[in-house]
Design a protein around this motif. Sequence first.
Motif, short mmCIF file in Angstrom:
data_model
loop_
_atom_site.label_atom_id
_atom_site.label_comp_id
_atom_site.label_asym_id
_atom_site.label_seq_id
_atom_site.Cartn_x
_atom_site.Cartn_y
_atom_site.Cartn_z
N GLY A 31 26.90 86.22 10.48
CA GLY A 31 27.72 85.24 10.59
C GLY A 31 27.65 84.42 9.11
N GLU A 32 28.20 83.37 8.88
CA GLU A 32 28.44 82.57 7.78
C GLU A 32 27.39 81.80 7.09
OE1 GLU A 32 33.36 81.86 7.86
OE2 GLU A 32 31.87 80.20 8.56
N ILE A 33 27.09 81.89 6.19
CA ILE A 33 26.02 80.91 5.32
C ILE A 33 27.16 79.79 4.70
CG2 ILE A 33 24.56 80.65 3.62
CD1 ILE A 33 23.54 83.48 3.64
N VAL A 34 27.07 78.55 5.22
CA VAL A 34 27.84 77.30 5.01
C VAL A 34 26.96 76.35 4.25
CG1 VAL A 34 29.43 75.83 5.88
CG2 VAL A 34 29.09 78.16 6.81
N HIS A 35 27.56 75.83 3.04
CA HIS A 35 26.89 74.72 2.40
C HIS A 35 27.12 73.43 3.17
CE1 HIS A 35 26.45 71.49 -0.94
NE2 HIS A 35 25.39 72.45 -1.02
N VAL A 36 26.10 72.56 3.19
CA VAL A 36 26.53 71.13 3.84
C VAL A 36 27.94 70.62 3.70
CG1 VAL A 36 24.16 70.51 4.48
CG2 VAL A 36 25.05 69.89 2.09
N SER A 37 28.57 70.64 2.42
CA SER A 37 29.58 70.25 2.10
C SER A 37 30.78 70.95 2.97
CB SER A 37 29.84 70.50 0.28
OG SER A 37 30.00 71.88 0.40
N VAL A 75 24.44 79.56 9.25
CA VAL A 75 23.22 79.09 8.66
C VAL A 75 23.63 78.08 7.65
CG1 VAL A 75 21.34 79.78 7.24
CG2 VAL A 75 22.17 81.41 9.01
N LEU A 76 23.30 76.77 8.02
CA LEU A 76 23.66 75.84 6.96
C LEU A 76 22.56 75.60 5.83
CD1 LEU A 76 25.93 73.76 7.20
CD2 LEU A 76 24.15 72.13 8.32
N VAL A 77 23.30 75.45 4.78
CA VAL A 77 22.35 75.41 3.57
C VAL A 77 22.45 74.26 2.89
CG1 VAL A 77 21.87 77.98 3.26
CG2 VAL A 77 23.61 76.79 2.07
N GLY A 78 21.69 73.71 2.01
CA GLY A 78 21.75 72.46 1.33
C GLY A 78 20.83 72.36 -0.03
N GLU A 79 20.92 71.06 -0.71
CA GLU A 79 19.71 71.10 -1.59
C GLU A 79 18.79 70.50 -1.30
OE1 GLU A 79 23.07 70.61 -2.07
OE2 GLU A 79 23.37 72.04 -3.98
N LYS A 80 17.57 70.22 -1.92
CA LYS A 80 16.29 69.64 -1.43
C LYS A 80 16.17 68.46 -0.66
CE LYS A 80 11.42 70.02 -2.86
NZ LYS A 80 10.71 70.15 -3.94
N TYR A 120 18.37 75.54 0.19
CA TYR A 120 17.35 75.69 1.27
C TYR A 120 18.15 75.80 2.73
CZ TYR A 120 14.18 73.84 -2.25
OH TYR A 120 13.30 73.70 -3.34
N VAL A 121 17.60 76.31 3.60
CA VAL A 121 18.07 76.49 4.72
C VAL A 121 17.92 75.17 5.38
CG1 VAL A 121 18.08 77.29 7.19
CG2 VAL A 121 17.95 78.96 5.21
N VAL A 122 19.06 74.37 5.89
CA VAL A 122 18.62 73.15 6.49
C VAL A 122 19.12 72.86 8.03
CG1 VAL A 122 18.96 71.83 4.15
CG2 VAL A 122 20.93 72.17 5.55
N GLY A 123 20.02 74.09 8.35
CA GLY A 123 20.31 74.04 9.82
C GLY A 123 20.53 75.38 10.35
N GLY A 135 15.59 84.56 -0.20
CA GLY A 135 16.40 85.49 0.59
C GLY A 135 17.84 85.33 1.08
N LEU A 136 18.38 84.16 0.28
CA LEU A 136 19.63 83.65 0.66
C LEU A 136 20.58 84.66 0.20
CD1 LEU A 136 19.13 79.85 0.82
CD2 LEU A 136 19.40 81.23 2.96
N GLY A 137 20.42 84.88 -1.08
CA GLY A 137 21.13 86.06 -1.96
C GLY A 137 22.61 85.30 -2.40
N ILE A 138 22.51 83.96 -2.64
CA ILE A 138 23.59 83.41 -3.24
C ILE A 138 23.51 82.69 -4.50
CG2 ILE A 138 24.88 81.23 -2.61
CD1 ILE A 138 24.35 81.59 0.38
N ALA A 139 24.38 82.80 -5.56
CA ALA A 139 24.22 82.03 -6.79
C ALA A 139 24.80 80.89 -6.73
CB ALA A 139 24.93 83.07 -7.82
N TRP A 140 24.11 79.85 -6.90
CA TRP A 140 24.31 78.23 -6.90
C TRP A 140 23.70 77.44 -7.91
CZ3 TRP A 140 28.16 76.46 -4.02
CH2 TRP A 140 28.32 75.10 -3.63
N PRO A 141 24.37 76.68 -8.59
CA PRO A 141 23.66 75.97 -9.64
C PRO A 141 22.40 75.07 -9.29
CG PRO A 141 25.90 75.10 -9.38
CD PRO A 141 25.59 76.09 -8.29
#
Length: 360
Positions: free
Chosen positions: A227-233, A274-279, A263-266, A253-259
């Motif tokens: 499925g998708e990897i989605v930022h909290v935004s 898979v929900l990802v966000g900053e620390k 982290y996986v947050v949900g 292992g997320l394989g995503i370029a981001w400034p």
Amino acid sequence: MSQKRKRIVVAMSGGVDSSVTAALLKEQGHEVIGMTMQIWDYASFTSGHGETFGSCCSLDDVHDARRVAESLDIPFYVVNFEKDFQQAVIDRFCDDYFAGRTPNPCVLCNQVLKFELLLRRARELEADYLATGHYARIVAEGDGYALCKGLDPAKDQSYFLYTLTQEQMERVLFPLGGMTKDEVRAHAARFALRVAEKAESQDICFVPDGDYVRFLEEERGAGKMDGEIVHVSGTVLGRHCGTYRYTIGQRRGLGIAWPSPLYVVGIDAASRQVLVGEKEHLSVGSLTLHGVNWSLSAPEGPLRAACRIRYRHQEVPSTITPLGGGRAQVDFDQPQKGVTPGQAAVFYDGDRVLGGGWIE
Ligand SMILES: Nc1ncnc2c1ncn2[C@@H]1O[C@H](COP(=O)(O)OP(=O)(O)OP(=O)(O)O)[C@@H](O)[C@H]1O
């Protein structure tokens, strides 16, 4: 336990701790019976590269346990709990991962295999007690028992034992709870146990190579949970090939370029996201639990306790509120990172376990 000679079944894993447990109880003059659970058919297990793990796992461990029992001159039984282990531990392990949770199989193995089924076998042999090599203490207190941390903080296993009930604690002994691992190894050498130098067992005994993803895919099949990897935004950042490959707090292992580091947050198994966000998105102030066991009876209202949300977590002062129906809410004094559904949260009053449950 009174000093009278007792009949004690020792749960023998073939490792140092339970071997020393058996030797010490025998030395104290008790009638000791060794019992090993065969829980996993390692003969059928391969690393995925063709080789088997026969050299490091179960059957060798059963041999080790049998040899220790022979050297101590105690009766020894092997009980086959493979089916029970599959149902109570492995199926639940897979269900949890496929539902977006990160399971803790050791808690379940203790609860169901050791302190229900094995304890029942011990009772069938008319044993007074079942003893294990766990590093925890059961302390008689008033009319009941308190489960307390092992004295060696580096080895304390009380976190994995919070499900123990009063009835079980009455029948269970942890003879090593007041010792350090060095002391236990010294006893092993004194008893000339062949397993004295044996390495510690690994985290998940049924995934000896640590490759739990391959294990899950062998059990349940691959390619179902992509499925998708989605930022909290709300921004979709990419795709993944299975929600079960992720755990809360994971960065690699997320394989995503981001400034900034992500982290996986949900993990939402229903939408396969898979929900990802900053620390800062990792921190939460509270959690809820189900399947709560209170070491004594459930408290009437909120209580203060130190809460541990995974095995090596630094406890955090918290307020625990029973919600009824075996559920409870934990409010941390300070927000905590990495609250992970599927793990256990355990509450302490100093050294004493008050209870615990499964994080939702
Ligand atoms: N297959 C098994 N059969 C019987 N008892 C077991 C088995 N596996 C573990 N146990 C019991 O549970 C205790 C704690 O298990 P754990 O997996 O934490 O082992 P450990 O701390 O490495 O101890 P050991 O050195 O005895 O293997 C063991 O000391 C033993 O009494």
